[in-house]
Design a protein around this motif. Structure first.
Motif, PDB file in Angstrom:
ATOM      1  N   MET A 154       0.828  -1.204   0.000  1.00  0.00           N
ATOM      2  CA  MET A 154       0.000   0.000   0.000  1.00  0.00           C
ATOM      3  C   MET A 154       0.869   1.264   0.000  1.00  0.00           C
ATOM      4  N   ARG A 155       1.954   1.233   0.813  1.00  0.00           N
ATOM      5  CA  ARG A 155       2.847   2.386   0.878  1.00  0.00           C
ATOM      6  C   ARG A 155       3.532   2.624  -0.471  1.00  0.00           C
ATOM      7  N   ILE A 156       3.937   1.532  -1.120  1.00  0.00           N
ATOM      8  CA  ILE A 156       4.590   1.657  -2.430  1.00  0.00           C
ATOM      9  C   ILE A 156       3.616   2.273  -3.440  1.00  0.00           C
ATOM     10  N   PHE A 157       2.357   1.842  -3.360  1.00  0.00           N
ATOM     11  CA  PHE A 157       1.337   2.373  -4.261  1.00  0.00           C
ATOM     12  C   PHE A 157       1.139   3.872  -4.013  1.00  0.00           C
ATOM     13  N   THR A 158       1.045   4.255  -2.727  1.00  0.00           N
ATOM     14  CA  THR A 158       0.849   5.657  -2.375  1.00  0.00           C
ATOM     15  C   THR A 158       2.031   6.504  -2.849  1.00  0.00           C
ATOM     16  N   THR A 159       3.254   5.987  -2.623  1.00  0.00           N
ATOM     17  CA  THR A 159       4.456   6.702  -3.059  1.00  0.00           C
ATOM     18  C   THR A 159       4.458   6.891  -4.567  1.00  0.00           C
ATOM     19  N   SER A 160       4.060   5.842  -5.284  1.00  0.00           N
ATOM     20  CA  SER A 160       4.021   5.914  -6.751  1.00  0.00           C
ATOM     21  C   SER A 160       3.005   6.951  -7.227  1.00  0.00           C
ATOM     22  N   ILE A 161       1.839   6.973  -6.568  1.00  0.00           N
ATOM     23  CA  ILE A 161       0.794   7.928  -6.949  1.00  0.00           C
ATOM     24  C   ILE A 161       1.265   9.357  -6.716  1.00  0.00           C
ATOM     25  N   VAL A 162       1.877   9.609  -5.543  1.00  0.00           N
ATOM     26  CA  VAL A 162       2.353  10.960  -5.215  1.00  0.00           C
ATOM     27  C   VAL A 162       3.463  11.384  -6.177  1.00  0.00           C
ATOM     28  N   ALA A 163       4.419  10.480  -6.438  1.00  0.00           N
ATOM     29  CA  ALA A 163       5.531  10.784  -7.343  1.00  0.00           C
ATOM     30  C   ALA A 163       5.010  11.085  -8.749  1.00  0.00           C
ATOM     31  N   THR A 164       4.022  10.289  -9.188  1.00  0.00           N
ATOM     32  CA  THR A 164       3.425  10.524 -10.506  1.00  0.00           C
ATOM     33  C   THR A 164       2.718  11.873 -10.538  1.00  0.00           C
ATOM     34  N   GLY A 165       2.039  12.219  -9.442  1.00  0.00           N
ATOM     35  CA  GLY A 165       1.362  13.512  -9.352  1.00  0.00           C
ATOM     36  C   GLY A 165       2.341  14.668  -9.414  1.00  0.00           C
ATOM     37  N   LEU A 166       3.466  14.530  -8.699  1.00  0.00           N
ATOM     38  CA  LEU A 166       4.497  15.579  -8.729  1.00  0.00           C
ATOM     39  C   LEU A 166       5.085  15.742 -10.124  1.00  0.00           C
ATOM     40  N   LEU A 167       5.292  14.611 -10.804  1.00  0.00           N
ATOM     41  CA  LEU A 167       5.814  14.658 -12.175  1.00  0.00           C
ATOM     42  C   LEU A 167       4.804  15.326 -13.108  1.00  0.00           C
ATOM     43  N   ALA A 168       3.524  15.010 -12.914  1.00  0.00           N
ATOM     44  CA  ALA A 168       2.477  15.597 -13.753  1.00  0.00           C
ATOM     45  C   ALA A 168       2.406  17.114 -13.564  1.00  0.00           C
ATOM     46  N   ILE A 169       2.577  17.561 -12.317  1.00  0.00           N
ATOM     47  CA  ILE A 169       2.564  19.005 -12.035  1.00  0.00           C
ATOM     48  C   ILE A 169       3.711  19.698 -12.744  1.00  0.00           C
ATOM     49  N   GLN A 170       4.878  19.047 -12.744  1.00  0.00           N
ATOM     50  CA  GLN A 170       6.049  19.626 -13.401  1.00  0.00           C
ATOM     51  C   GLN A 170       5.892  19.648 -14.925  1.00  0.00           C
ATOM     52  N   LEU A 171       5.266  18.610 -15.473  1.00  0.00           N
ATOM     53  CA  LEU A 171       5.155  18.490 -16.931  1.00  0.00           C
ATOM     54  C   LEU A 171       3.965  19.254 -17.513  1.00  0.00           C
ATOM     55  N   TYR A 172       2.949  19.509 -16.698  1.00  0.00           N
ATOM     56  CA  TYR A 172       1.714  20.098 -17.192  1.00  0.00           C
ATOM     57  C   TYR A 172       1.925  21.375 -18.024  1.00  0.00           C
ATOM     58  N   PRO A 173       2.728  22.356 -17.541  1.00  0.00           N
ATOM     59  CA  PRO A 173       2.914  23.579 -18.346  1.00  0.00           C
ATOM     60  C   PRO A 173       3.533  23.314 -19.713  1.00  0.00           C
ATOM     61  N   HIS A 174       4.306  22.225 -19.822  1.00  0.00           N
ATOM     62  CA  HIS A 174       4.956  21.909 -21.099  1.00  0.00           C
ATOM     63  C   HIS A 174       4.045  21.082 -22.007  1.00  0.00           C
ATOM     64  N   LEU A 175       3.209  20.256 -21.399  1.00  0.00           N
ATOM     65  CA  LEU A 175       2.264  19.463 -22.193  1.00  0.00           C
ATOM     66  C   LEU A 175       1.105  20.325 -22.698  1.00  0.00           C
ATOM     67  N   PHE A 176       0.770  21.349 -21.905  1.00  0.00           N
ATOM     68  CA  PHE A 176      -0.312  22.265 -22.275  1.00  0.00           C
ATOM     69  C   PHE A 176       0.190  23.703 -22.144  1.00  0.00           C
ATOM     70  N   PRO A 177       1.131  24.089 -22.993  1.00  0.00           N
ATOM     71  CA  PRO A 177       1.794  25.393 -22.837  1.00  0.00           C
ATOM     72  C   PRO A 177       0.866  26.602 -22.978  1.00  0.00           C
ATOM     73  N   ASP A 178      -0.262  26.417 -23.647  1.00  0.00           N
ATOM     74  CA  ASP A 178      -1.194  27.534 -23.836  1.00  0.00           C
ATOM     75  C   ASP A 178      -2.162  27.708 -22.669  1.00  0.00           C
ATOM     76  N   SER A 179      -2.115  26.777 -21.717  1.00  0.00           N
ATOM     77  CA  SER A 179      -3.135  26.754 -20.669  1.00  0.00           C
ATOM     78  C   SER A 179      -3.152  28.015 -19.811  1.00  0.00           C
TER      79      SER A 179
END
Length: 276
Positions: A1-26
């Motif tokens: 469960m902890r590994i799953f939670t860590t993976s979800i949080v890490a993926t969320g942090l990566l998504a936050i970092q990538l979002y401006p580049h994936l949707f630069p016009d946003s």
């Protein structure tokens, strides 16, 4: 469960970092300071893209904002393309242009003509700014910047788990070790991020300057402009908060260092030309 939670949080942090580049016009809809882009700017971007070997230049959207620095988001190989933003100083050709802009710097209204003059940039300077931002696209610089925080989050979580196992019998030692891990992780994020940014900025300067000598001279001019703005419009008697000073140092290389590297490159070119 902890590994799953860590993976979800890490993926969320990566998504936050990538979002401006994936949707630069946003984030552009909230910016009401855009200036109409001239055709010559579009042609210059296309020309520089060709020189740097950047394909799909039609996927680059160009903006000119009421700002003093250029920027970039996304990339031409991404579905939503890329954005290059240029400062409105790029369109100042005369003192009258600067006056009409009602320019302010550090919340100061500027009226003296000798100071207004320092906001006029040459074609070489503008070309260097565009080439510098396009060099970031060429190198996909957003990728390493985006993975730093998620990567160190995973490392920190692993370290915290290790503290629980290592100091099972001592709540005090467990708490102290966790605090040390947390501080070390935060410090590592800041220093690694600064290292990556410095390296990328120096490389983008070099890439832009290597296009031809006019771009190099434009880069030197730009660094002098930055220094002039700081010397003329920054209150030297005021004291900035320590955290702000540290943020500025970690988020971008010192202008003086960038200028010196460009001057060294110019000197090397002069020596090579004399030998030839």
């Amino acid at each position: 469960m902890r590994i799953f939670t860590t993976s979800i949080v890490a993926t969320g942090l990566l998504a936050i970092q990538l979002y401006p580049h994936l949707f630069p016009d946003s984030g552009r809809s909230s910016i009401g300071t855009q200036i109409q882009v001239k055709q010559e700017t579009i042609e210059s971007i296309k020309s520089i893209c060709k020189k740097l070997g950047i394909s799909n230049d039609h996927k680059i959207k160009i903006y000119v904002d009421r700002s003093f620095t250029a920027g970039n988001l996304g990339n031409t190989w991404l579905p939503n393309g890329a954005i290059i933003s240029l400062p409105f100083t790029a369109y100042f050709a005369t003192i009258k242009d600067v006056e009409n802009s009602k320019i302010t710097f550090a919340n100061q209204r500027i009226e003296r003509k000798d100071l207004l003059q320092c906001f006029i940039t040459s074609t070489n300077c503008n070309n260097f700014q565009m080439a510098h931002e396009l060099a970031h696209l060429q190198s996909n610089d957003f990728i390493p910047r985006s993975i730093i925080i998620p990567a160190f989050y995973v490392i920190a979580i692993s370290g915290l788990k290790g503290c629980n196992k290592m100091f099972i019998g001592s709540k005090l030692l467990r708490g102290l070790s966790k605090a040390i891990v947390a501080v070390a992780a935060l410090g590592s994020i800041l220093l690694t991020n600064a290292y990556v940014i410095y390296k990328q900025e120096y490389k983008a300067d070099q890439t832009a300057a290597d296009i031809d000598p006019t771009y190099l001279s434009g880069g030197i001019e730009l660094m002098h402009k930055y220094l002039d703005w700081d010397n003329n419009f920054t209150n030297k008697n005021s004291t900035k908060p320590y955290l702000m000073i540290m943020y500025n140092r970690l988020s971008h290389p010192p202008v003086q260092d960038r200028l010196q590297r460009l001057l060294d490159l110019q000197e090397q070119n002069i020596i090579v030309n004399k030998k030839n």
